[in-house]
Write a protein that holds these residues in place. Structure first.
Motif, short mmCIF file in Angstrom:
data_model
loop_
_atom_site.label_atom_id
_atom_site.label_comp_id
_atom_site.label_asym_id
_atom_site.label_seq_id
_atom_site.Cartn_x
_atom_site.Cartn_y
_atom_site.Cartn_z
N UNK A 19 0.79 -1.23 0.00
CA UNK A 19 0.00 0.00 0.00
C UNK A 19 0.82 1.28 0.00
N UNK A 20 1.81 1.41 0.86
CA UNK A 20 2.55 2.68 0.97
C UNK A 20 3.22 3.03 -0.36
N UNK A 21 3.87 2.06 -0.97
CA UNK A 21 4.54 2.32 -2.26
C UNK A 21 3.52 2.59 -3.36
N UNK A 22 2.43 1.85 -3.36
CA UNK A 22 1.39 2.02 -4.37
C UNK A 22 0.75 3.40 -4.24
N UNK A 23 0.43 3.80 -3.02
CA UNK A 23 -0.18 5.10 -2.78
C UNK A 23 0.77 6.23 -3.18
N UNK A 24 2.04 6.08 -2.90
CA UNK A 24 3.01 7.10 -3.29
C UNK A 24 3.07 7.23 -4.81
N UNK A 25 3.06 6.11 -5.52
CA UNK A 25 3.07 6.15 -6.98
C UNK A 25 1.84 6.87 -7.51
N UNK A 26 0.67 6.54 -6.98
CA UNK A 26 -0.58 7.11 -7.48
C UNK A 26 -0.82 8.54 -7.03
N UNK A 33 -1.04 11.74 -14.43
CA UNK A 33 -1.43 12.53 -15.60
C UNK A 33 -2.19 11.71 -16.63
N UNK A 34 -1.82 10.47 -16.83
CA UNK A 34 -2.47 9.62 -17.84
C UNK A 34 -3.37 8.55 -17.22
N UNK A 35 -3.56 8.63 -15.91
CA UNK A 35 -4.42 7.66 -15.22
C UNK A 35 -5.70 8.30 -14.71
N UNK A 36 -5.97 9.51 -15.15
CA UNK A 36 -7.18 10.19 -14.70
C UNK A 36 -6.96 11.07 -13.49
N UNK A 37 -5.72 11.32 -13.12
CA UNK A 37 -5.40 12.20 -12.00
C UNK A 37 -4.77 11.46 -10.85
N UNK A 38 -4.29 12.24 -9.89
CA UNK A 38 -3.66 11.64 -8.71
C UNK A 38 -4.74 11.11 -7.78
N UNK A 39 -4.31 10.23 -6.89
CA UNK A 39 -5.24 9.66 -5.91
C UNK A 39 -4.77 9.99 -4.50
N UNK A 40 -5.73 10.32 -3.65
CA UNK A 40 -5.44 10.47 -2.22
C UNK A 40 -5.11 9.09 -1.65
N UNK A 74 8.33 -0.97 -8.18
CA UNK A 74 8.51 -0.01 -9.28
C UNK A 74 7.22 0.25 -10.05
N UNK A 75 6.13 -0.46 -9.77
CA UNK A 75 4.90 -0.18 -10.49
C UNK A 75 3.95 -1.35 -10.52
#
Length: 165
Positions: A19-26, A33-40, A74-75
């Protein structure tokens, strides 16, 4: 869901520990920018739960991508087909620190092979925003070609893909 290995990556199912790494990426504006915006953090949690739930419902989902050397997250990449999706998609998104290393191409190739060889897909697509030049290049490197234009959740996209050889 299987764990795949490429030359430099391990593609493994997501867990709550990601979760922490995933949330930081999103949360990164350049990634979003190409995923529909950032996520909280809250929305990233729901997104991670959706990815894990997709695996439970469909038997496959995007994998967490981690480097073989050191295990750094990494993603994400892998097969994806929520209800109403225009086909079995191989999608990818990388943390900005992993851009430019060929990881998206490496993971997407493995995912396309998995879709054809394990899932028995006849066609695999990738839905890409027209201005996402980097992802268009990845799609072409993995053998995808422009198939059609579409609209996904109110946003124009290009449908790149390939059929079983």
């Amino acid at each position: 869901m299987e764990i795949l290995e490429t030359e430099r990556l391990v593609l493994r199912p997501f867990t709550g520990d990601d979760f922490a790494d995933y949330a930081a990426m999103l949360a990164d504006p350049e990634v979003g920018r190409f995923l529909g915006g950032t996520l909280s953090a809250e929305d990233a949690w729901r997104n991670l739960a959706m990815v894990i739930g997709h695996r439970v419902i469909r038997g496959y989902s995007m994998w967490a991508l981690v480097e073989k050397d050191g295990g750094r997250f990494v993603g994400r990449a892998g097969p994806w087909r929520p209800h109403g999706w225009p086909g079995l998609e191989v999608g990818w998104a990388l943390a900005r620190s992993a851009w430019g290393r060929g990881y998206a191409t490496e993971a997407a190739r493995a995912a396309v092979d998995y879709c054809f060889d394990v899932l028995g897909a006849e066609e695999v697509v990738s839905l890409i925003r027209p201005d996402n030049v980097a992802s268009l290049r990845v799609a072409e490197r993995i053998g995808h070609r422009h198939l059609r234009d579409a609209e996904l959740m109110g946003t124009p996209c290009l449908v790149y893909g390939q059929v079983r050889a």
